[in-house]
Enzyme design. Structure first.
Site, PDB file in Angstrom:
ATOM      1  N   TRP A  74     -18.906  15.138  25.883  1.00 31.34           N
ATOM      2  CA  TRP A  74     -18.018  15.675  24.859  1.00 31.34           C
ATOM      3  C   TRP A  74     -17.042  14.561  24.533  1.00 31.34           C
ATOM      4  CZ3 TRP A  74     -12.762  16.735  24.163  1.00 31.34           C
ATOM      5  CH2 TRP A  74     -12.451  17.596  23.111  1.00 31.34           C
ATOM      6  N   ASN A 100     -16.356  11.621  33.510  1.00 35.70           N
ATOM      7  CA  ASN A 100     -15.784  12.806  32.875  1.00 35.70           C
ATOM      8  C   ASN A 100     -14.269  12.696  33.020  1.00 35.70           C
ATOM      9  OD1 ASN A 100     -15.075  15.351  31.938  1.00 35.70           O
ATOM     10  ND2 ASN A 100     -15.673  16.397  33.826  1.00 35.70           N
ATOM     11  N   GLY A 101     -13.543  12.667  31.904  1.00 37.71           N
ATOM     12  CA  GLY A 101     -12.094  12.547  31.973  1.00 37.71           C
ATOM     13  C   GLY A 101     -11.589  11.552  30.952  1.00 37.71           C
ATOM     14  N   HIS A 510       4.285  40.918   6.558  1.00 41.30           N
ATOM     15  CA  HIS A 510       5.136  39.742   6.533  1.00 41.30           C
ATOM     16  C   HIS A 510       4.343  38.471   6.209  1.00 41.30           C
ATOM     17  CE1 HIS A 510       8.667  41.883   8.068  1.00 41.30           C
ATOM     18  NE2 HIS A 510       7.797  42.575   8.782  1.00 41.30           N
ATOM     19  N   LYS A 609     -17.186  23.997  27.347  1.00 42.45           N
ATOM     20  CA  LYS A 609     -16.832  25.160  28.149  1.00 42.45           C
ATOM     21  C   LYS A 609     -15.592  24.936  28.997  1.00 42.45           C
ATOM     22  CE  LYS A 609     -17.489  29.237  29.871  1.00 42.45           C
ATOM     23  NZ  LYS A 609     -17.283  30.403  29.013  1.00 42.45           N
TER      24      LYS A 609
END
Length: 614
Positions: A74, A100-101, A510, A609
């Site tokens: 990702w 990852n990170g 509103h 996820k």
């Protein structure tokens, strides 16, 4: 947000890694890649899905491969393309990494390495890290594990990494800070993965790395775990997994999301099983009982969460204040951690996360603890970072949730939070014995009532047919069901890409009422309990402006049915438990609309996820 899978041992590594990446694709699906080691180090990677990687890998000679390391991405740094996909090589081609990170100080590190003669092929922070590791290895005359440790001491950010060395057959190095990483232990074989699902059919023995831990595995030399700070040795704690292979397969459903929607009756039973004994008029949660006085003397409760879990926290706010009569605040973890919140030693913080790995929630937990708060965790994944970081807590026992759009996590979180609030109200004597028992009876009936709502799926599918071409949608609710309106809108926008907004029904006047015309579908939760007459008035206002009304009502309703274009009935229950029933038709409606629009339901664009980066 990315998924990592690695294997070293006597089996076919490429099959294990590619299959494992398929199970982790919910964590990121912009691109994928695999590094394979025998007498050389081969890397195959591609933009797109894991299926594209599988096709590409079939063209490679994998004979003699004994170690493999894969990644599904990702994107955080660099657009999704073949070049930015992981794994990444060091400049010499000797080392490969998956990550990852986010390495926050990658830019100054990159400039330093460029000055030292390194060049970069990608836009990623990860390529900077593997070249930093190589630079330490070459210039400080240390082993590769030591070089990884020293390099990690120089980076700022979050990471879960896997590293291969083509000169060290069979060896894999893994390390963790902030992002999850598990090690599977077999007979003369090791697995590493972002969670245990890639290796569950091979071993049930696993180690969850803690923050600032580095592991070195080799099928013949075994396992070593070191501290990143000082390279001191750590005695590993091996856990026995309870996960089953069947629980992470689709089981005949077209999508994981649909499967997980239909799993909710059983998931809720599993959540209160052994914790709620209706005949004995008893609620008992061990993590709560051990700290009952802390809760009972609390000045206030603060719930911190993100996304769908934040909506569950909003429902909890209504329930806790109704039953306990103490103030409750609900905070986005991502906002809470970056301001200077007023936290006192008498405060209880409840941190809520499906994965137990949400980066912002983890950071908020650490901040709250540093300010003296007692932190109670609610999460689904056993052994997750939040489960380890909090003072105590409770698992939801929802089972694996693979679909990116959360469904059963939401209802099981509300279930566990309802149990906590009811037990505390009993102990605090803010509800009567009769009302306590009524809540238990009502909660016990919820799974069967959800089944009754699920039986209407075909009718909900026909409503979806009428509105799947809409471009906007408004969701309205009041009281306990206002957060359900927010959750319903989130589900629709997540998976169908239709713009949707949730509002308190009275707030429509509103601003949002200006949007209503004959093209605007309005989903309104109008159950019999909870300001019913006021909601009917809101529906009349929508009707007079020609809005299309989809109403979720209590069985037997006539007043709303006479006004609405479509009606979805749900069984009657306690007002505080209506969110558990009202959310089901909204999940199904979003699902069927997304399917009709041809969207990738389980892997919606730009989402992952488990949000393990900020």
């Amino acid at each position: 947000m990315c998924g990592i899978v690695g294997y070293t041992g006597h089996r076919t590594p490429t099959h294990i890694v590619l299959a494992g990446l398929g199970r982790l694709e919910y964590r990121g699906y912009d691109s994928a890649g695999i590094a394979m080691l025998n007498d050389s180090l081969k890397v195959v990677k591609t933009a797109g899905k894991v299926a594209d990687l599988v096709k590409k890998t079939k063209k490679i000679n994998t004979k003699g491969i004994h170690t493999a390391l894969g990644h599904t991405r990702w994107a955080t740094h660099g657009v999704p393309n073949d070049t930015n996909a992981h794994p990444h090589f060091s400049n010499s081609g000797r080392f490969a990494i998956v990550h990852n990170g986010i390495i926050e100080n990658y830019e100054p590190l990159k400039q330093m390495l460029i000055q030292r003669g390194y060049s970069f092929q990608s836009e990623t922070d990860t390529e900077v890290l593997i070249n930093l590791i190589e630079d330490v290895y070459l210039n400080e005359n240390v082993s590769l594990p030591k070089a990884v440790q020293l390099a990690l001491c120089r980076v700022v950010g979050a990471y879960a990494i896997g590293v291969l060395d083509k000169e060290a057959p069979g060896q894999m190095i893994a390390a963790k800070l902030g992002s999850p990483l598990a090690i599977g232990i077999g007979e003369d074989e090791f697995f590493i993965a972002s969670d245990a699902s890639p290796f569950i059919e091979y071993t049930n023995r696993t180690i969850y790395l803690e923050d600032y831990e580095l592991a070195v595995v080799h099928p013949k030399k075994g396992l070593q775990i070191k501290k990143v700070h000082d390279f001191s040795s750590v005695d590993p704690y091996i856990e026995e997994l309870k996960l089953s292979l069947e629980s992470i397969e689709k089981g005949g459903y077209d999508h994981f999301m649909l499967k997980e929607i239909f799993e909710q009756p059983q998931a809720i039973i599993d959540t209160f099983r052994g914790r709620m004994l209706v005949d004995d008029n008893l609620i008992k949660l061990s993590g709560l009982e051990e700290h009952l006085d802390t809760f009972l003397t609390a000045d206030r409760i603060i719930c911190i969460a993100c996304g769908t879990s934040w909506h569950a926290a909003l429902v909890a706010e209504y329930i806790f204040e109704e039953l306990l009569r103490i103030p409750v605040e609900v905070e986005y973890a991502s906002e809470f951690r970056y301001r200077n919140p007023v936290i006192n030693s008498g405060d209880v913080v409840i941190a809520i996360s499906q994965s137990g790995e949400t980066a912002d929630t983890l950071a908020a937990i650490k901040l709250a603890k540093s300010l003296g708060a007692f932190v109670f965790g609610v999460c689904n994944v056993v052994g997750s970072s939040i489960a380890r970081e909090t003072d105590t807590g409770a698992y939801t026992h929802a089972g694996p949730e693979i679909g990116v759009a959360s469904t059963k996590a939401f209802t099981t979180q509300i279930t566990i939070l309802s149990l906590i609030a009811t037990r505390l109200a009993q102990a605090k004597q803010t509800i009567t014995k009769e009302d306590f028992h009524k809540i238990l009876v009502a909660l016990e009936q919820i799974p069967q009532q959800i089944k009754a709502v699920l039986s209407k799926s075909e009718a909900i599918k026909s409503i979806a047919q009428a509105y799947h071409k809409a471009t906007n949608c408004l969701y309205l609710g009041r009281g306990f069901n206002f957060p359900v309106a927010l959750e319903g809108a989130l589900k629709l926008k997540e998976i169908s890409y239709i713009h949707a907004e949730g509002y308190p029904a009275a707030e429509m006047k509103h601003g949002p009422i200006a949007l209503i015309d004959e093209q605007m579908p309005v989903v309104i939760i109008a159950t019999r309990k909870g300001h019913y007459e006021k909601v009917v008035s809101n529906i009349q206002e929508i009707k007079s402006r020609k809005g299309k009304i989809i109403a979720v009502v209590t069985v037997g309703d006539e007043a709303v049915a006479a006004l609405a274009d479509h009606v979805i009935e749900i069984p009657e229950t306690s007002e505080m438990l209506t969110p558990l029933l009202a959310t089901i038709p909204l999940q199904l409606l979003s699902y069927y609309i997304a399917v009709l629009r041809g969207c990738n339901v389980d892997q919606p664009r730009n989402l992952a996820k488990s949000v393990t980066v900020e």
